[in-house]
Design a protein around this motif. Structure first.
Motif, PDB file in Angstrom:
ATOM      1  N   TRP A  27     -13.437  10.038  -6.773  1.00  0.00           N
ATOM      2  CA  TRP A  27     -12.872   9.367  -7.934  1.00  0.00           C
ATOM      3  C   TRP A  27     -13.242   9.950  -9.147  1.00  0.00           C
ATOM      4  O   TRP A  27     -14.623   9.823  -9.373  1.00  0.00           O
ATOM      5  CB  TRP A  27     -12.947   7.885  -8.126  1.00  0.00           C
ATOM      6  CG  TRP A  27     -12.094   7.181  -7.225  1.00  0.00           C
ATOM      7  CD1 TRP A  27     -10.990   6.646  -7.383  1.00  0.00           C
ATOM      8  CD2 TRP A  27     -12.466   6.543  -5.768  1.00  0.00           C
ATOM      9  NE1 TRP A  27     -10.561   5.894  -6.206  1.00  0.00           N
ATOM     10  CE2 TRP A  27     -11.462   6.095  -4.987  1.00  0.00           C
ATOM     11  CE3 TRP A  27     -13.679   7.014  -5.114  1.00  0.00           C
ATOM     12  CZ2 TRP A  27     -11.491   5.602  -3.879  1.00  0.00           C
ATOM     13  CZ3 TRP A  27     -13.802   6.375  -3.760  1.00  0.00           C
ATOM     14  CH2 TRP A  27     -12.508   5.625  -3.173  1.00  0.00           C
ATOM     15  N   THR A  74       0.744  -1.260  -0.064  1.00  0.00           N
ATOM     16  CA  THR A  74      -0.053   0.045   0.133  1.00  0.00           C
ATOM     17  C   THR A  74       0.824   1.375   0.324  1.00  0.00           C
ATOM     18  O   THR A  74       0.287   2.309   0.418  1.00  0.00           O
ATOM     19  CB  THR A  74      -0.970  -0.043   1.298  1.00  0.00           C
ATOM     20  OG1 THR A  74      -0.137   0.142   2.441  1.00  0.00           O
ATOM     21  CG2 THR A  74      -1.899  -1.174   1.286  1.00  0.00           C
ATOM     22  N   SER A 110     -16.415  -0.481  -5.002  1.00  0.00           N
ATOM     23  CA  SER A 110     -15.320  -0.853  -5.878  1.00  0.00           C
ATOM     24  C   SER A 110     -15.738  -1.351  -7.541  1.00  0.00           C
ATOM     25  O   SER A 110     -14.932  -0.746  -8.199  1.00  0.00           O
ATOM     26  CB  SER A 110     -14.695  -2.245  -5.575  1.00  0.00           C
ATOM     27  OG  SER A 110     -13.909  -2.033  -4.303  1.00  0.00           O
ATOM     28  N   GLU A 111     -16.773  -1.841  -7.690  1.00  0.00           N
ATOM     29  CA  GLU A 111     -17.265  -2.287  -9.159  1.00  0.00           C
ATOM     30  C   GLU A 111     -17.665  -0.904  -9.643  1.00  0.00           C
ATOM     31  O   GLU A 111     -17.467  -0.467 -10.691  1.00  0.00           O
ATOM     32  CB  GLU A 111     -18.393  -3.074  -9.203  1.00  0.00           C
ATOM     33  CG  GLU A 111     -17.863  -4.449  -8.796  1.00  0.00           C
ATOM     34  CD  GLU A 111     -16.901  -4.935  -9.485  1.00  0.00           C
ATOM     35  OE1 GLU A 111     -16.831  -4.773 -10.790  1.00  0.00           O
ATOM     36  OE2 GLU A 111     -16.008  -5.554  -9.042  1.00  0.00           O
ATOM     37  N   HIS A 166       1.668   3.186  -2.104  1.00  0.00           N
ATOM     38  CA  HIS A 166       1.186   4.166  -3.067  1.00  0.00           C
ATOM     39  C   HIS A 166       0.107   4.909  -2.355  1.00  0.00           C
ATOM     40  O   HIS A 166      -0.499   6.029  -2.834  1.00  0.00           O
ATOM     41  CB  HIS A 166       0.532   3.788  -4.507  1.00  0.00           C
ATOM     42  CG  HIS A 166      -0.401   2.809  -4.390  1.00  0.00           C
ATOM     43  ND1 HIS A 166      -0.265   1.386  -3.660  1.00  0.00           N
ATOM     44  CD2 HIS A 166      -1.633   2.836  -5.044  1.00  0.00           C
ATOM     45  CE1 HIS A 166      -1.462   0.978  -3.948  1.00  0.00           C
ATOM     46  NE2 HIS A 166      -2.373   1.452  -4.791  1.00  0.00           N
ATOM     47  N   ARG A 191     -14.299   1.017 -10.571  1.00  0.00           N
ATOM     48  CA  ARG A 191     -13.924   0.318 -11.828  1.00  0.00           C
ATOM     49  C   ARG A 191     -14.555   0.853 -13.125  1.00  0.00           C
ATOM     50  O   ARG A 191     -13.996   0.643 -14.418  1.00  0.00           O
ATOM     51  CB  ARG A 191     -13.756  -1.056 -11.664  1.00  0.00           C
ATOM     52  CG  ARG A 191     -12.738  -1.538 -10.739  1.00  0.00           C
ATOM     53  CD  ARG A 191     -12.725  -3.043 -10.670  1.00  0.00           C
ATOM     54  NE  ARG A 191     -11.907  -3.499  -9.593  1.00  0.00           N
ATOM     55  CZ  ARG A 191     -12.090  -3.949  -8.327  1.00  0.00           C
ATOM     56  NH1 ARG A 191     -13.326  -4.241  -8.099  1.00  0.00           N
ATOM     57  NH2 ARG A 191     -11.309  -4.397  -7.150  1.00  0.00           N
ATOM     58  N   PRO A 208      -8.818  -1.751  -2.897  1.00  0.00           N
ATOM     59  CA  PRO A 208      -8.243  -2.679  -3.865  1.00  0.00           C
ATOM     60  C   PRO A 208      -6.929  -2.163  -4.310  1.00  0.00           C
ATOM     61  O   PRO A 208      -6.958  -1.009  -4.764  1.00  0.00           O
ATOM     62  CB  PRO A 208      -9.315  -3.196  -4.610  1.00  0.00           C
ATOM     63  CG  PRO A 208     -10.478  -2.908  -3.769  1.00  0.00           C
ATOM     64  CD  PRO A 208     -10.192  -1.604  -3.177  1.00  0.00           C
ATOM     65  N   ALA A 209      -6.029  -3.001  -4.738  1.00  0.00           N
ATOM     66  CA  ALA A 209      -4.802  -2.446  -5.278  1.00  0.00           C
ATOM     67  C   ALA A 209      -4.897  -1.885  -6.539  1.00  0.00           C
ATOM     68  O   ALA A 209      -4.280  -0.827  -6.918  1.00  0.00           O
ATOM     69  CB  ALA A 209      -3.615  -3.538  -5.192  1.00  0.00           C
ATOM     70  N   ASP A 210      -6.153  -2.431  -7.279  1.00  0.00           N
ATOM     71  CA  ASP A 210      -6.265  -1.781  -8.650  1.00  0.00           C
ATOM     72  C   ASP A 210      -6.875  -0.552  -8.750  1.00  0.00           C
ATOM     73  O   ASP A 210      -7.146  -0.098  -9.830  1.00  0.00           O
ATOM     74  CB  ASP A 210      -6.780  -2.929  -9.488  1.00  0.00           C
ATOM     75  CG  ASP A 210      -8.247  -3.090  -9.090  1.00  0.00           C
ATOM     76  OD1 ASP A 210      -8.442  -3.306  -7.791  1.00  0.00           O
ATOM     77  OD2 ASP A 210      -9.316  -3.151  -9.877  1.00  0.00           O
ATOM     78  N   ILE A 211      -7.324   0.015  -7.597  1.00  0.00           N
ATOM     79  CA  ILE A 211      -8.245   1.219  -7.654  1.00  0.00           C
ATOM     80  C   ILE A 211      -7.261   2.315  -7.070  1.00  0.00           C
ATOM     81  O   ILE A 211      -6.373   2.471  -6.333  1.00  0.00           O
ATOM     82  CB  ILE A 211      -9.283   1.084  -6.680  1.00  0.00           C
ATOM     83  CG1 ILE A 211     -10.383   0.287  -7.178  1.00  0.00           C
ATOM     84  CG2 ILE A 211      -9.882   2.589  -5.992  1.00  0.00           C
ATOM     85  CD1 ILE A 211     -11.418  -0.048  -6.407  1.00  0.00           C
ATOM     86  N   GLU A 212      -7.265   3.437  -8.055  1.00  0.00           N
ATOM     87  CA  GLU A 212      -6.443   4.601  -7.733  1.00  0.00           C
ATOM     88  C   GLU A 212      -6.573   5.370  -6.464  1.00  0.00           C
ATOM     89  O   GLU A 212      -7.647   5.046  -6.058  1.00  0.00           O
ATOM     90  CB  GLU A 212      -6.543   5.490  -9.149  1.00  0.00           C
ATOM     91  CG  GLU A 212      -7.918   6.217  -9.085  1.00  0.00           C
ATOM     92  CD  GLU A 212      -8.029   6.731 -10.479  1.00  0.00           C
ATOM     93  OE1 GLU A 212      -8.023   7.977 -10.532  1.00  0.00           O
ATOM     94  OE2 GLU A 212      -8.220   6.140 -11.496  1.00  0.00           O
ATOM     95  N   GLN A 228     -17.297  -4.213  -1.956  1.00  0.00           N
ATOM     96  CA  GLN A 228     -17.261  -4.600  -3.584  1.00  0.00           C
ATOM     97  C   GLN A 228     -18.246  -3.777  -4.372  1.00  0.00           C
ATOM     98  O   GLN A 228     -17.914  -3.641  -5.675  1.00  0.00           O
ATOM     99  CB  GLN A 228     -17.595  -5.998  -3.804  1.00  0.00           C
ATOM    100  CG  GLN A 228     -17.293  -6.569  -5.016  1.00  0.00           C
ATOM    101  CD  GLN A 228     -17.208  -8.210  -5.237  1.00  0.00           C
ATOM    102  OE1 GLN A 228     -17.545  -8.693  -4.297  1.00  0.00           O
ATOM    103  NE2 GLN A 228     -17.088  -8.549  -6.604  1.00  0.00           N
TER     104      GLN A 228
END
Lengths: 125, 148
Positions: free
Chosen positions: B98, B32, B142-143, B34, B146, B78-82, B139
């Motif tokens: 976001w 984490t 998160s979706e 970042h 994304r 989640p790691a893929d979320i900026e 989740q």
């Protein structure tokens, strides 16, 4: 004060740097109602731009806040979200935007919609 | 992965002194790292909202419990979320945003009780609701992020 047409411009004074982005667009937080469930805006109608800015400066001064600028939106855009646009003087041209839902997420949804149609940050000339 | 927000605030202390007591201690930095830049933003936000009437009318400042909650949530993303942009609501909740443009964004307000109030615009589509936070970022939110 006369009735407020849907085409009438309302100014929301921006008193926090957290309420706008680097690209000068306005963040939804600027349109969330204050804890009493109302959003304060100022009508453009019947006053000059100079007078409008003077009202903004007085608002900021009375709250010991900095006036970063203003954003404009139409009264009709508020009504499209089910909100009521209610004159509430003094101060001159002051309006309360009322009838917000009680749920925070529903308030946020409306704030996103208002931010989408509002002008970019307008700074004092 | 856990980030712990240590804070102690004593009435009468200067902002500088309070700032020095606000420390973010990372148990691990690998996955984490970042997110670390968000810690400074969070502290800046806390200091700005300490000012009376920061929102232009009587408005709540951020509580330390809310800061702790936000710190945990940021590390749970989640790691893929900026990284989100941070903001504050007049009621003292922290906003995670976001943003692509005014018609495509997800905004999440964190309340100290651990609920995430979210709203999203995806062009003509929109979604909003409330999700509890139980150590995992929901989740459903998160979706939405994304999809931006």
């Amino acid at each position: 004060m006369t009735g407020i047409d849907n085409t009438e411009l309302l100014a929301r004074f921006i008193v926090s740097s957290k309420w706008y982005r680097a690209d000068q667009t306005i963040k939804p937080e600027a349109f969330l109602p204050h804890p009493e469930g109302k959003l304060s805006v100022t009508r453009h109608s019947g006053i000059t731009k100079t007078e409008l800015w003077q009202i903004g400066r007085e608002v900021a001064l009375s709250r010991q806040a900095n006036l970063h600028g203003r954003t404009d939106l139409l009264a009709g855009d508020c009504r499209k979200q089910g909100l009521h646009v209610v004159p509430d003087e003094p101060p001159k041209n002051h309006v309360h935007v009322e009838n917000w839902p009680s749920e925070k997420s529903a308030q946020k949804m409306i704030a996103l919609e208002l931010a989408k149609v509002s002008s970019n940050l307008i700074r004092q000339e | 992965m856990k980030t712990i927000l240590h804070a102690s605030f004593t009435p009468g202390f200067s902002d500088t002194a309070e700032f020095s007591t606000l420390q973010l201690a990372h148990a691990s930095r690998s996955a984490t790292s970042h997110r670390e830049e968000l810690n400074d933003s969070l502290i800046d936000l806390y200091l700005e909202t300490k000012q009376e009437n920061w929102a232009g009318y009587p408005s709540a400042s951020l509580s330390t419990s809310c800061l702790r909650m936000v710190s945990d949530i940021l590390q749970a993303l989640p790691a893929d979320i900026e990284n989100p942009n941070l903001g504050a609501d007049p009621d003292g909740q922290v906003t995670l945003e976001w943003y692509r443009n005014p018609a495509r964004l997800v905004s999440v307000s964190v309340d100290p009780q651990g609920y995430l109030h979210y709203a999203a615009l995806m062009g003509s589509k929109k979604a909003y609701g409330t999700e509890p936070y139980f150590d995992e970022f929901p989740q459903s939110i998160s979706e939405l992020i994304r999809l931006l």
